[in-house]
Design a protein around this motif. Structure first.
Motif, PDB file in Angstrom:
ATOM      1  N   ASN A 142       0.870  -1.169   0.000  1.00  0.00           N
ATOM      2  CA  ASN A 142       0.000   0.000   0.000  1.00  0.00           C
ATOM      3  C   ASN A 142       0.915   1.229   0.000  1.00  0.00           C
ATOM      4  N   TYR A 143       0.785   2.064  -1.002  1.00  0.00           N
ATOM      5  CA  TYR A 143       1.715   3.191  -1.134  1.00  0.00           C
ATOM      6  C   TYR A 143       1.758   4.053   0.131  1.00  0.00           C
ATOM      7  N   LEU A 144       0.615   4.260   0.754  1.00  0.00           N
ATOM      8  CA  LEU A 144       0.576   5.153   1.917  1.00  0.00           C
ATOM      9  C   LEU A 144       1.399   4.608   3.087  1.00  0.00           C
ATOM     10  N   LYS A 145       1.664   3.313   3.076  1.00  0.00           N
ATOM     11  CA  LYS A 145       2.464   2.719   4.156  1.00  0.00           C
ATOM     12  C   LYS A 145       3.910   2.469   3.726  1.00  0.00           C
ATOM     13  N   ALA A 146       4.204   2.694   2.463  1.00  0.00           N
ATOM     14  CA  ALA A 146       5.533   2.340   1.934  1.00  0.00           C
ATOM     15  C   ALA A 146       6.599   3.352   2.347  1.00  0.00           C
ATOM     16  N   GLN A 147       7.767   2.848   2.681  1.00  0.00           N
ATOM     17  CA  GLN A 147       8.917   3.694   3.044  1.00  0.00           C
ATOM     18  C   GLN A 147      10.009   3.489   2.000  1.00  0.00           C
ATOM     19  N   PHE A 148      10.685   4.556   1.646  1.00  0.00           N
ATOM     20  CA  PHE A 148      11.751   4.444   0.646  1.00  0.00           C
ATOM     21  C   PHE A 148      13.038   5.040   1.202  1.00  0.00           C
ATOM     22  N   ASN A 149      14.166   4.491   0.772  1.00  0.00           N
ATOM     23  CA  ASN A 149      15.439   4.982   1.326  1.00  0.00           C
ATOM     24  C   ASN A 149      16.018   6.149   0.527  1.00  0.00           C
ATOM     25  N   ALA A 150      15.377   6.532  -0.562  1.00  0.00           N
ATOM     26  CA  ALA A 150      15.831   7.708  -1.322  1.00  0.00           C
ATOM     27  C   ALA A 150      14.649   8.303  -2.059  1.00  0.00           C
ATOM     28  N   LYS A 151      14.799   9.558  -2.450  1.00  0.00           N
ATOM     29  CA  LYS A 151      13.680  10.252  -3.117  1.00  0.00           C
ATOM     30  C   LYS A 151      13.722   9.990  -4.626  1.00  0.00           C
ATOM     31  N   PHE A 152      12.614  10.305  -5.289  1.00  0.00           N
ATOM     32  CA  PHE A 152      12.454   9.974  -6.712  1.00  0.00           C
ATOM     33  C   PHE A 152      12.483  11.222  -7.602  1.00  0.00           C
ATOM     34  N   ASP A 153      12.920  11.004  -8.854  1.00  0.00           N
ATOM     35  CA  ASP A 153      12.835  12.070  -9.870  1.00  0.00           C
ATOM     36  C   ASP A 153      11.460  12.072 -10.526  1.00  0.00           C
ATOM     37  N   LEU A 154      10.820  10.890 -10.507  1.00  0.00           N
ATOM     38  CA  LEU A 154       9.535  10.766 -11.198  1.00  0.00           C
ATOM     39  C   LEU A 154       8.647   9.776 -10.448  1.00  0.00           C
ATOM     40  N   ILE A 155       7.409  10.201 -10.188  1.00  0.00           N
ATOM     41  CA  ILE A 155       6.394   9.281  -9.646  1.00  0.00           C
ATOM     42  C   ILE A 155       5.221   9.292 -10.621  1.00  0.00           C
ATOM     43  N   THR A 156       4.723   8.106 -10.945  1.00  0.00           N
ATOM     44  CA  THR A 156       3.635   8.025 -11.926  1.00  0.00           C
ATOM     45  C   THR A 156       2.433   7.279 -11.344  1.00  0.00           C
ATOM     46  N   LEU A 157       1.274   7.712 -11.762  1.00  0.00           N
ATOM     47  CA  LEU A 157       0.004   7.037 -11.433  1.00  0.00           C
ATOM     48  C   LEU A 157      -0.763   6.914 -12.747  1.00  0.00           C
ATOM     49  N   TRP A 158      -0.490   5.831 -13.489  1.00  0.00           N
ATOM     50  CA  TRP A 158      -1.166   5.633 -14.782  1.00  0.00           C
ATOM     51  C   TRP A 158      -2.506   4.950 -14.533  1.00  0.00           C
ATOM     52  N   ALA A 159      -3.594   5.659 -14.793  1.00  0.00           N
ATOM     53  CA  ALA A 159      -4.951   5.095 -14.629  1.00  0.00           C
ATOM     54  C   ALA A 159      -5.097   4.376 -13.288  1.00  0.00           C
ATOM     55  N   THR A 160      -4.638   5.017 -12.245  1.00  0.00           N
ATOM     56  CA  THR A 160      -4.626   4.394 -10.915  1.00  0.00           C
ATOM     57  C   THR A 160      -5.385   5.216  -9.886  1.00  0.00           C
ATOM     58  N   ILE A 161      -5.266   6.544  -9.937  1.00  0.00           N
ATOM     59  CA  ILE A 161      -5.780   7.373  -8.838  1.00  0.00           C
ATOM     60  C   ILE A 161      -7.294   7.253  -8.669  1.00  0.00           C
ATOM     61  N   GLU A 162      -7.998   6.941  -9.776  1.00  0.00           N
ATOM     62  CA  GLU A 162      -9.460   6.797  -9.676  1.00  0.00           C
ATOM     63  C   GLU A 162      -9.853   5.546  -8.881  1.00  0.00           C
ATOM     64  N   HIS A 163      -8.884   4.626  -8.695  1.00  0.00           N
ATOM     65  CA  HIS A 163      -9.149   3.389  -7.948  1.00  0.00           C
ATOM     66  C   HIS A 163      -8.881   3.552  -6.446  1.00  0.00           C
ATOM     67  N   LEU A 164      -8.223   4.622  -6.056  1.00  0.00           N
ATOM     68  CA  LEU A 164      -7.671   4.701  -4.694  1.00  0.00           C
ATOM     69  C   LEU A 164      -8.578   5.471  -3.731  1.00  0.00           C
ATOM     70  N   HIS A 165      -8.561   5.055  -2.469  1.00  0.00           N
ATOM     71  CA  HIS A 165      -9.464   5.634  -1.479  1.00  0.00           C
ATOM     72  C   HIS A 165      -9.060   7.035  -0.998  1.00  0.00           C
ATOM     73  N   HIS A 166      -7.762   7.351  -1.048  1.00  0.00           N
ATOM     74  CA  HIS A 166      -7.313   8.625  -0.469  1.00  0.00           C
ATOM     75  C   HIS A 166      -6.428   9.395  -1.461  1.00  0.00           C
ATOM     76  N   PRO A 167      -7.002   9.856  -2.558  1.00  0.00           N
ATOM     77  CA  PRO A 167      -6.183  10.565  -3.552  1.00  0.00           C
ATOM     78  C   PRO A 167      -5.430  11.752  -2.961  1.00  0.00           C
ATOM     79  N   ASP A 168      -6.059  12.444  -1.999  1.00  0.00           N
ATOM     80  CA  ASP A 168      -5.403  13.611  -1.395  1.00  0.00           C
ATOM     81  C   ASP A 168      -4.146  13.205  -0.631  1.00  0.00           C
ATOM     82  N   LEU A 169      -4.231  12.100   0.121  1.00  0.00           N
ATOM     83  CA  LEU A 169      -3.072  11.642   0.892  1.00  0.00           C
ATOM     84  C   LEU A 169      -1.982  11.094  -0.029  1.00  0.00           C
ATOM     85  N   ILE A 170      -2.414  10.465  -1.124  1.00  0.00           N
ATOM     86  CA  ILE A 170      -1.452   9.919  -2.107  1.00  0.00           C
ATOM     87  C   ILE A 170      -0.632  11.081  -2.685  1.00  0.00           C
ATOM     88  N   ILE A 171      -1.312  12.166  -3.043  1.00  0.00           N
ATOM     89  CA  ILE A 171      -0.626  13.309  -3.654  1.00  0.00           C
ATOM     90  C   ILE A 171       0.296  13.981  -2.635  1.00  0.00           C
TER      91      ILE A 171
END
Ligand SMILES: [Zn+2]
Length: 303
Positions: free
Chosen positions: A152-181
């Motif tokens: 679950n992205y909202l619980k995921a931890q990463f050890n470095a930051k990203f240059d690009l994050i993508t949500l291809w036809a995904t955000i309409e499926h998710l319960h918390h678009p505001d928290l995802i953004i």
């Protein structure tokens, strides 16, 4: 089952009912629309814990009007890559990529079988993906040998930051678009980009289809955005929207001249029922404490 108490974009509690429709399992959902910002959403919201069952093996391997014929076939993979490349060109990805250094990190949220993760890996990106479908994650990890995790992205931890994050036809499926953004802003490097593609409400070819619109799949799609309210959401969370384009009509049958013409009009005249948005995290975040407040007395003295 829960209900949305207030709109997470504008805060309004005033909603209008559009229509009711049943899911394949026989549950009835009402589509509601925020009177203030036009966000559309399901009422009640499907249970978050039940969502994963909709993305089991059948969603990706059985021919239905909701899922995919065979998501793991090379034919569909080529088709997905073709659409992604078109979208990347239009959104300015290749120019952005050129400006980056040799180490480029990306994260695809809702990566399914990992085709986009693989595409970037082949372009020398350090590319990662996450998805909730066990079948997809197994395919991405074991067959394509990708850095993909079931999480679950909202619980995921990463050890470095990203240059690009993508949500291809995904955000309409998710319960918390505001928290995802919000989290995407946190997980990006300064100057990093967020690409979102999603189905689009507002004035487009959807108006001819009303409740039969091809993206009104309940309960897989929970939220429906317009280009205006999505821009507002991104900007309120701290992003700068750099580019938006639309494509797709769903008008007429696939492969016909009518569809080709409608798709052309959709792309040229901002009439598509799909949209792609590029948003950027500011290069430097200005902290409030760093802002110099003008001293009104001093300003007066200088005059
Ligand atoms: Zn609203």
């Amino acid at each position: 089952m829960q209900n949305l108490s207030h709109c997470f974009i504008c805060g309004s509690k005033s909603f209008r009912e559009l229509f009711q429709k049943s899911s394949p399992a026989g549950f009835s959902f009402t589509l509601k629309k925020c009177r203030s910002c036009s966000l559309e959403f399901l009422d009640p919201l499907p249970d978050e814990d039940d969502i994963a069952k909709y993305y089991g093996q059948e969603y990706f391997s059985k021919r239905t009007d909701r899922g995919y014929d065979d998501y793991f076939s090379s034919q569909l993979r080529r088709e997905i890559e073709r659409v992604i490349k078109l979208n990347l060109g239009d959104i300015g990805f290749f120019k952005y990529e050129k400006k980056l250094g040799p180490v480029k990190r990306s994260l695809d949220i809702g990566c399914a079988a990992g085709y986009f993760v693989n595409y970037l890996k082949e372009r020398q990106w350090d590319s990662y993906g996450i998805d909730i479908s066990a079948e997809c994650v197994n395919f991405a990890k074991n067959t394509l040998k990708l850095n993909v995790e079931r999480e679950n992205y909202l619980k995921a931890q990463f050890n470095a930051k990203f240059d690009l994050i993508t949500l291809w036809a995904t955000i309409e499926h998710l319960h918390h678009p505001d928290l995802i953004i919000e989290k995407a802003l946190h997980d990006l490097k300064p100057g990093g980009c967020l690409y979102i593609s999603t189905c689009r409400t507002g004035f487009n070819f959807k108006i001819f289809q009303r409740a039969k619109w091809r993206y009104y799949n309940f309960p897989e799609h929970i939220f429906y955005f317009s280009s205006t309210n999505m821009t507002r959401l991104l900007e309120e969370k701290g992003f700068t929207v750099k580019k938006i384009f639309t494509y797709g009509s769903g008008f007429g049958n696939a492969g016909t001249m009518l569809r080709t013409c409608a798709d052309f009009i959709a792309r040229q005249f901002f009439m598509g029922d799909m949209m792609v948005i590029a948003a950027q995290k500011e290069l430097q975040e200005i902290r409030e404490s760093e802002c110099i407040q003008p001293d009104p007395l001093k300003s007066y003295a200088l005059q």
